[in-house]
Design a protein around this motif. Structure first.
Motif, mmCIF file in Angstrom:
data_model
loop_
_atom_site.group_PDB
_atom_site.id
_atom_site.type_symbol
_atom_site.label_atom_id
_atom_site.label_comp_id
_atom_site.label_asym_id
_atom_site.label_seq_id
_atom_site.Cartn_x
_atom_site.Cartn_y
_atom_site.Cartn_z
ATOM 1 N N PHE A 24 0.825 -1.200 0.000
ATOM 2 C CA PHE A 24 0.000 0.000 0.000
ATOM 3 C C PHE A 24 0.866 1.259 0.000
ATOM 4 N N HIS A 27 3.917 0.269 -3.236
ATOM 5 C CA HIS A 27 3.568 -0.433 -4.480
ATOM 6 C C HIS A 27 4.649 -1.441 -4.856
ATOM 7 N N ASP A 89 2.778 -9.595 -6.714
ATOM 8 C CA ASP A 89 1.408 -10.068 -6.527
ATOM 9 C C ASP A 89 1.267 -11.513 -7.018
ATOM 10 N N ALA A 112 -10.534 -10.888 -3.667
ATOM 11 C CA ALA A 112 -9.614 -9.776 -3.930
ATOM 12 C C ALA A 112 -10.030 -9.010 -5.180
ATOM 13 N N ALA A 113 -10.377 -9.733 -6.233
ATOM 14 C CA ALA A 113 -10.756 -9.069 -7.488
ATOM 15 C C ALA A 113 -12.053 -8.276 -7.327
ATOM 16 N N SER A 115 -13.386 -7.102 -4.509
ATOM 17 C CA SER A 115 -13.185 -5.955 -3.617
ATOM 18 C C SER A 115 -12.361 -4.859 -4.289
ATOM 19 N N ALA A 116 -11.372 -5.232 -5.107
ATOM 20 C CA ALA A 116 -10.603 -4.227 -5.843
ATOM 21 C C ALA A 116 -11.492 -3.510 -6.849
ATOM 22 N N PHE A 119 -13.685 -1.101 -5.003
ATOM 23 C CA PHE A 119 -12.897 0.058 -4.603
ATOM 24 C C PHE A 119 -12.705 1.013 -5.776
ATOM 25 N N VAL A 120 -12.363 0.461 -6.931
ATOM 26 C CA VAL A 120 -12.162 1.292 -8.123
ATOM 27 C C VAL A 120 -13.456 2.003 -8.497
ATOM 28 N N LEU A 134 -3.159 0.709 -8.413
ATOM 29 C CA LEU A 134 -3.805 0.146 -7.243
ATOM 30 C C LEU A 134 -2.973 -1.006 -6.687
ATOM 31 N N PHE A 136 -2.447 -4.407 -5.061
ATOM 32 C CA PHE A 136 -3.384 -5.528 -5.021
ATOM 33 C C PHE A 136 -3.242 -6.370 -3.755
ATOM 34 N N PHE A 139 -5.916 -6.311 -1.034
ATOM 35 C CA PHE A 139 -7.124 -7.059 -1.377
ATOM 36 C C PHE A 139 -6.897 -8.567 -1.226
#
Length: 150
Positions: A24, A27, A89, A112-113, A115-116, A119-120, A134, A136, A139
């Protein structure tokens, strides 16, 4: 789940939480940290073998298949998105597959996908002139927490 398994998975979530926080902020997922986490993940094999009725060979096969599925799913996503998913990742997803098997890593990646994506969509109302980068791993952490507790 006995207390040894509960402690192991709690410590595992702490590891993944550190990865999530670092990703976070920077990156980035460091290879050195992933190498240490790999050996931590290997500890799950004797732990699982000591509490499972399944033969050790089947447990190893489940771990290997989870490793391949976790890594290959995100590798395919990186290829399709032309590098939209980072190598850290991908490696972390493979290690999560080693820990949680194919079913676990697929559910973790799905959570994860989704929730990502949520978020987007939540932040897409902002006026953005530059592409969104972002991290990952947070997530993946969310998906791991849900897998462990559910």
């Amino acid at each position: 789940m006995n207390s040894l398994e509960a402690g192991y998975y709690a410590a595992t979530l702490i590891f993944i939480g550190w990865f999530a926080l670092y990703d976070f902020r920077r990156h980035l997922v460091r290879n050195q940290a992933l190498a240490i986490f790999f050996f931590w993940c290997l500890l799950s094999l004797p732990l699982t073998a000591s509490t499972s009725l399944l033969p050790v060979s089947l447990l190893i096969l489940q771990a290997v298949m989870g490793f391949l599925n976790g890594g290959l799913i995100l590798l395919a996503a990186a290829w399709i998105t032309h590098g939209g998913i980072g190598g850290g990742d991908i490696k972390l997803a493979a290690l999560l597959g080693l820990l949680f098997g194919t079913r676990g890593v697929c559910l973790i990646l799905f959570i994860a996908a989704i929730s990502a994506l949520a978020f987007v969509l939540l932040i897409s109302g902002r006026n953005r002139s530059s592409p969104l980068r972002l991290p990952f791993v947070p997530f993946l952490f969310l998906g791991s927490v849900l897998w462990v507790f559910l």
